[in-house]
Write a protein that holds these residues in place. Structure first.
Motif, PDB file in Angstrom:
ATOM      1  N   ARG A  12     -24.624 -33.768  89.391  1.00 12.39           N
ATOM      2  CA  ARG A  12     -24.892 -33.341  88.034  1.00 12.39           C
ATOM      3  C   ARG A  12     -25.526 -31.957  87.978  1.00 12.39           C
ATOM      4  NH1 ARG A  12     -27.313 -38.951  85.344  1.00 12.39           N
ATOM      5  NH2 ARG A  12     -25.308 -40.090  85.332  1.00 12.39           N
ATOM      6  N   ALA A  13     -26.180 -31.553  89.075  1.00  8.67           N
ATOM      7  CA  ALA A  13     -26.813 -30.237  89.090  1.00  8.67           C
ATOM      8  C   ALA A  13     -25.812 -29.115  89.351  1.00  8.67           C
ATOM      9  CB  ALA A  13     -27.920 -30.196  90.149  1.00  8.67           C
ATOM     10  N   ARG A  14     -24.589 -29.463  89.749  1.00  3.20           N
ATOM     11  CA  ARG A  14     -23.585 -28.437  90.036  1.00  3.20           C
ATOM     12  C   ARG A  14     -22.978 -27.930  88.727  1.00  3.20           C
ATOM     13  NH1 ARG A  14     -25.431 -26.749  94.175  1.00  3.20           N
ATOM     14  NH2 ARG A  14     -27.158 -28.042  93.408  1.00  3.20           N
ATOM     15  N   SER A  15     -22.390 -26.747  88.817  1.00  2.00           N
ATOM     16  CA  SER A  15     -21.663 -26.190  87.669  1.00  2.00           C
ATOM     17  C   SER A  15     -20.351 -26.935  87.485  1.00  2.00           C
ATOM     18  CB  SER A  15     -21.377 -24.701  87.887  1.00  2.00           C
ATOM     19  OG  SER A  15     -20.510 -24.511  88.995  1.00  2.00           O
ATOM     20  N   LEU A  16     -19.742 -26.766  86.304  1.00  2.37           N
ATOM     21  CA  LEU A  16     -18.482 -27.439  86.026  1.00  2.37           C
ATOM     22  C   LEU A  16     -17.405 -26.993  87.001  1.00  2.37           C
ATOM     23  CD1 LEU A  16     -16.828 -29.313  84.240  1.00  2.37           C
ATOM     24  CD2 LEU A  16     -16.421 -27.404  82.685  1.00  2.37           C
ATOM     25  N   ARG A  17     -17.403 -25.717  87.354  1.00  3.06           N
ATOM     26  CA  ARG A  17     -16.413 -25.211  88.317  1.00  3.06           C
ATOM     27  C   ARG A  17     -16.605 -25.880  89.679  1.00  3.06           C
ATOM     28  NH1 ARG A  17     -17.280 -20.475  87.422  1.00  3.06           N
ATOM     29  NH2 ARG A  17     -15.478 -19.907  86.155  1.00  3.06           N
ATOM     30  N   SER A  18     -17.860 -26.001  90.122  1.00  4.29           N
ATOM     31  CA  SER A  18     -18.126 -26.636  91.421  1.00  4.29           C
ATOM     32  C   SER A  18     -17.761 -28.118  91.390  1.00  4.29           C
ATOM     33  CB  SER A  18     -19.604 -26.467  91.791  1.00  4.29           C
ATOM     34  OG  SER A  18     -19.945 -25.101  91.899  1.00  4.29           O
ATOM     35  N   ARG A  19     -18.060 -28.791  90.276  1.00  4.12           N
ATOM     36  CA  ARG A  19     -17.711 -30.207  90.199  1.00  4.12           C
ATOM     37  C   ARG A  19     -16.198 -30.398  90.205  1.00  4.12           C
ATOM     38  NH1 ARG A  19     -21.143 -32.526  85.276  1.00  4.12           N
ATOM     39  NH2 ARG A  19     -21.287 -30.343  84.674  1.00  4.12           N
ATOM     40  N   LEU A  20     -15.470 -29.532  89.496  1.00  2.00           N
ATOM     41  CA  LEU A  20     -14.019 -29.645  89.482  1.00  2.00           C
ATOM     42  C   LEU A  20     -13.444 -29.386  90.871  1.00  2.00           C
ATOM     43  CD1 LEU A  20     -11.518 -30.113  87.783  1.00  2.00           C
ATOM     44  CD2 LEU A  20     -11.487 -27.676  87.208  1.00  2.00           C
ATOM     45  N   THR A  21     -14.005 -28.395  91.581  1.00  4.57           N
ATOM     46  CA  THR A  21     -13.567 -28.125  92.950  1.00  4.57           C
ATOM     47  C   THR A  21     -13.859 -29.311  93.854  1.00  4.57           C
ATOM     48  OG1 THR A  21     -13.993 -25.758  92.619  1.00  4.57           O
ATOM     49  CG2 THR A  21     -13.804 -26.551  94.888  1.00  4.57           C
ATOM     50  N   PHE A  22     -15.054 -29.871  93.723  1.00  4.07           N
ATOM     51  CA  PHE A  22     -15.435 -31.019  94.544  1.00  4.07           C
ATOM     52  C   PHE A  22     -14.510 -32.201  94.297  1.00  4.07           C
ATOM     53  CE2 PHE A  22     -17.826 -35.022  94.773  1.00  4.07           C
ATOM     54  CZ  PHE A  22     -18.144 -35.040  96.123  1.00  4.07           C
ATOM     55  N   LEU A  23     -14.242 -32.502  93.033  1.00  2.00           N
ATOM     56  CA  LEU A  23     -13.374 -33.632  92.715  1.00  2.00           C
ATOM     57  C   LEU A  23     -11.954 -33.413  93.223  1.00  2.00           C
ATOM     58  CD1 LEU A  23     -14.542 -34.478  89.077  1.00  2.00           C
ATOM     59  CD2 LEU A  23     -15.048 -35.731  91.166  1.00  2.00           C
ATOM     60  N   THR A  24     -11.457 -32.171  93.080  1.00  2.00           N
ATOM     61  CA  THR A  24     -10.113 -31.871  93.582  1.00  2.00           C
ATOM     62  C   THR A  24     -10.043 -32.037  95.089  1.00  2.00           C
ATOM     63  OG1 THR A  24      -9.790 -30.302  91.757  1.00  2.00           O
ATOM     64  CG2 THR A  24      -8.308 -30.125  93.644  1.00  2.00           C
ATOM     65  N   THR A  25     -11.041 -31.487  95.784  1.00  2.00           N
ATOM     66  CA  THR A  25     -11.066 -31.588  97.242  1.00  2.00           C
ATOM     67  C   THR A  25     -11.184 -33.040  97.687  1.00  2.00           C
ATOM     68  OG1 THR A  25     -12.132 -29.413  97.330  1.00  2.00           O
ATOM     69  CG2 THR A  25     -12.222 -30.770  99.306  1.00  2.00           C
ATOM     70  N   ALA A  26     -12.066 -33.798  97.020  1.00  2.00           N
ATOM     71  CA  ALA A  26     -12.240 -35.202  97.385  1.00  2.00           C
ATOM     72  C   ALA A  26     -10.948 -35.998  97.177  1.00  2.00           C
ATOM     73  CB  ALA A  26     -13.380 -35.810  96.573  1.00  2.00           C
ATOM     74  N   ALA A  27     -10.276 -35.752  96.054  1.00  2.00           N
ATOM     75  CA  ALA A  27      -9.029 -36.471  95.792  1.00  2.00           C
ATOM     76  C   ALA A  27      -7.965 -36.148  96.838  1.00  2.00           C
ATOM     77  CB  ALA A  27      -8.527 -36.131  94.387  1.00  2.00           C
ATOM     78  N   VAL A  28      -7.835 -34.849  97.157  1.00  3.45           N
ATOM     79  CA  VAL A  28      -6.843 -34.458  98.176  1.00  3.45           C
ATOM     80  C   VAL A  28      -7.236 -35.003  99.544  1.00  3.45           C
ATOM     81  CG1 VAL A  28      -5.795 -32.491  99.342  1.00  3.45           C
ATOM     82  CG2 VAL A  28      -6.145 -32.423  96.871  1.00  3.45           C
ATOM     83  N   ALA A  29      -8.537 -34.980  99.860  1.00  2.00           N
ATOM     84  CA  ALA A  29      -8.989 -35.488 101.158  1.00  2.00           C
ATOM     85  C   ALA A  29      -8.669 -36.973 101.296  1.00  2.00           C
ATOM     86  CB  ALA A  29     -10.491 -35.250 101.307  1.00  2.00           C
ATOM     87  N   VAL A  30      -8.920 -37.740 100.260  1.00  3.48           N
ATOM     88  CA  VAL A  30      -8.598 -39.167 100.306  1.00  3.48           C
ATOM     89  C   VAL A  30      -7.094 -39.376 100.469  1.00  3.48           C
ATOM     90  CG1 VAL A  30      -8.605 -41.295  98.952  1.00  3.48           C
ATOM     91  CG2 VAL A  30     -10.634 -39.857  98.996  1.00  3.48           C
ATOM     92  N   ALA A  31      -6.303 -38.594  99.741  1.00  2.00           N
ATOM     93  CA  ALA A  31      -4.851 -38.737  99.836  1.00  2.00           C
ATOM     94  C   ALA A  31      -4.350 -38.373 101.237  1.00  2.00           C
ATOM     95  CB  ALA A  31      -4.172 -37.867  98.781  1.00  2.00           C
ATOM     96  N   ILE A  32      -4.862 -37.268 101.784  1.00  6.60           N
ATOM     97  CA  ILE A  32      -4.424 -36.855 103.120  1.00  6.60           C
ATOM     98  C   ILE A  32      -4.869 -37.861 104.163  1.00  6.60           C
ATOM     99  CG2 ILE A  32      -4.759 -35.109 104.902  1.00  6.60           C
ATOM    100  CD1 ILE A  32      -4.813 -33.002 102.761  1.00  6.60           C
TER     101      ILE A  32
END
Length: 485
Positions: A12-32
């Protein structure tokens, strides 16, 4: 603090851009990771299936061991195999690099094939194969005496002497394990590279996707810093961000229009208030000066002066009431503030009051019952304003026709009428026709009528008389019914 709570706080302390990057990376990491694991398990199953299939396809006659040369253990059998071949050559078909071991009798003698270099490690459960039919067998994972892994096929048989015999056929799996290990490293590297690329791509996507949000933030901060409402941003596409931008532009424009109307209202109110206030101040100064100089005004003049002051005070009172009426928002009132109002009774009371203001006028009234949901006081004031407007412009002895039928209220006078080019402005605040500037009024009456009718969900119009005669026709349409239900 629990680990989950710390992670939530960090997120929650991260910026919206950082949270969106984190969620994108996490989703791709799980898929890979899921794809890599699935690929590895599929390859593993396929490779071991091939080895198992090769063992299942082993065909041919059993080798015939020379019992006197068999050893008690695999290690001892290996020592003798170079000098005394334990099993004669056979035409049995088996996979390449397949190892044979024959265990004979209850003494567990181990006989190895010619030129054997290794033997399988035995398992106590292997004796179960003696109870199987000749065409059935067991397959298990095991290893050689030197530690190399293998897949072992175990079947039971009997020699010509009637002795029970276990025939073990092994296929090495070391190459398979090494291939799977290399595949794991390759998939791990590919997954790690994919995650890194996903993080970079997520950052770029977040920056591109949130660019309109940055523009919106800059516009909001600019408005908050400078209070310059009306600032808009460019809208591209029709996605959610574009809809948000369009909504912001609409809100900003509405705020600018509201401020403009507020500023115009204050300016117009100041202009309208200046005339009666100036007249009042002049009259008061005249009274004070007459008292200070010891030269009192004649009684008739003083009475006339006080009458003018009273009229001006009444004009101020009406003007202030109109301003308070118009200071309310233009949006409709909540439903809970409205009530069922008998419009025909309001019209009749308004006609009675209009008769007092225009005693020389003739009123023709025809009202049918009609009930509406509205603010009773506001609606009565609106009808009175319409009749006051008709009284003001009607000539002496003129006729004012008031009709209410099916929710349509009409007020028809026989005055000078309204020029065609002035019709678009009749409901504007403080607007007055140039030909009627000398008449009393503030120019707010019809504005109040329009606002009240809109709040009740109706429509109002003002135009020339439809029968072609002189005068104007005001029409109010309000939804409702002939009964209060």
């Amino acid at each position: 603090m629990p680990r989950r709570g710390r992670l939530t706080t960090w997120y929650r302390a991260r910026s919206l851009r950082s949270r969106l990057t984190f969620l994108t990376t996490a989703a791709v990491a799980v898929a890979i990771a899921a794809s890599a694991l699935a690929c590895w398990f599929i390859v593993e199953q396929r490779m071991y299936s091939v080895v198992r299939s090769d063992l299942e396809d082993v065909r041919g006659p059993l080798p015939r061991p020379n019992l006197k040369d068999c050893a008690a253990t695999p290690q001892a059998a290996l020592k003798n195999v170079q000098t005394s071949p334990q099993l004669p050559p056979t035409n049995i078909s088996a996979p390449r690099d397949t190892q044979f071991v024959v265990i004979v009798g209850q003494s567990s003698l181990v006989c190895l094939p010619p030129m054997a270099t290794r033997a399988m490690v035995l398992d106590p459960g292997d004796v179960r194969a003696l109870d199987l039919d000749p065409n059935h067998f067991l397959i298990r994972d095991g290893h050689y005496t030197n530690g190399d892994p293998a897949m072992i096929r175990i079947s039971g048989a009997r020699l010509d002497t009637g002795q029970p015999t276990l025939v073990m056929v092994a296929a090495p799996t070391k190459a398979v394990d090494e291939s799977l290990r290399q595949l794991a490293f390759v998939l791990g590297g590919v997954a790690l590279g994919g995650i890194i690329l996903a993080a970079v791509a997520g950052r770029l996507v977040a920056r591109s996707a949130l660019k309109p949000v940055d523009q919106l933030t800059d516009a909001v901060e600019h408005i908050a810093r400078t209070e310059e409402v009306g600032t808009t941003i460019a809208v591209q596409g029709d996605d959610e961000i574009a809809r948000l931008s369009t909504s912001f532009n609409s809100m900003s424009t509405a705020l600018a229009n509201s401020r403009e109307r507020q500023t115009r209202l204050i300016a117009d109110a100041g202009h309208e208030l200046r005339t009666p206030l100036t007249s009042l101040r002049t009259n008061v100064d005249l009274l004070i000066r007459s008292d200070d100089t010891g030269r009192p005004l004649p009684p008739a003049t003083r009475t006339k002066l006080l009458g003018n002051m009273k009229a001006q005070m009444q004009e101020l009172t009406v003007l202030i009431g109109d301003l308070l009426q118009l200071s309310r928002p233009d949006s409709p009132k909540p439903v809970r503030t409205l009530s069922v109002v008998a419009l025909h009774e309001i019209a009749e009371r308004a006609v009675e009051r209009a008769k007092l203001r225009g005693p020389a006028l003739v009123f023709e009234t025809s009202t049918a019952p009609w009930f509406v949901h509205a603010d009773a006081a506001g609606l009565e004031r609106a009808v009175i304003n319409l009749l006051d407007n008709a009284v003001k412009y009607s000539p002496p002895g003129g006729t004012i026709a008031v009709r209410l039928d099916g929710g349509v209220l009409t007020v028809r006078d026989h005055g000078p009428g309204i020029p065609q080019d002035e019709l678009p402005y009749v409901f504007d605040r403080f607007w007055r026709s140039p030909s009627s500037r000398q008449l009393p009024g503030s120019g707010l009456g019809l504005s109040i009528v329009a606002q009240t009718v809109r709040e009740a969900g109706g429509e109002v119009s003002l135009g020339p008389a439809q029968d072609g005669g002189p005068g104007a026709l005001a029409t109010v349409r309000l939804p409702g019914g002939p009964s209060p239900e």
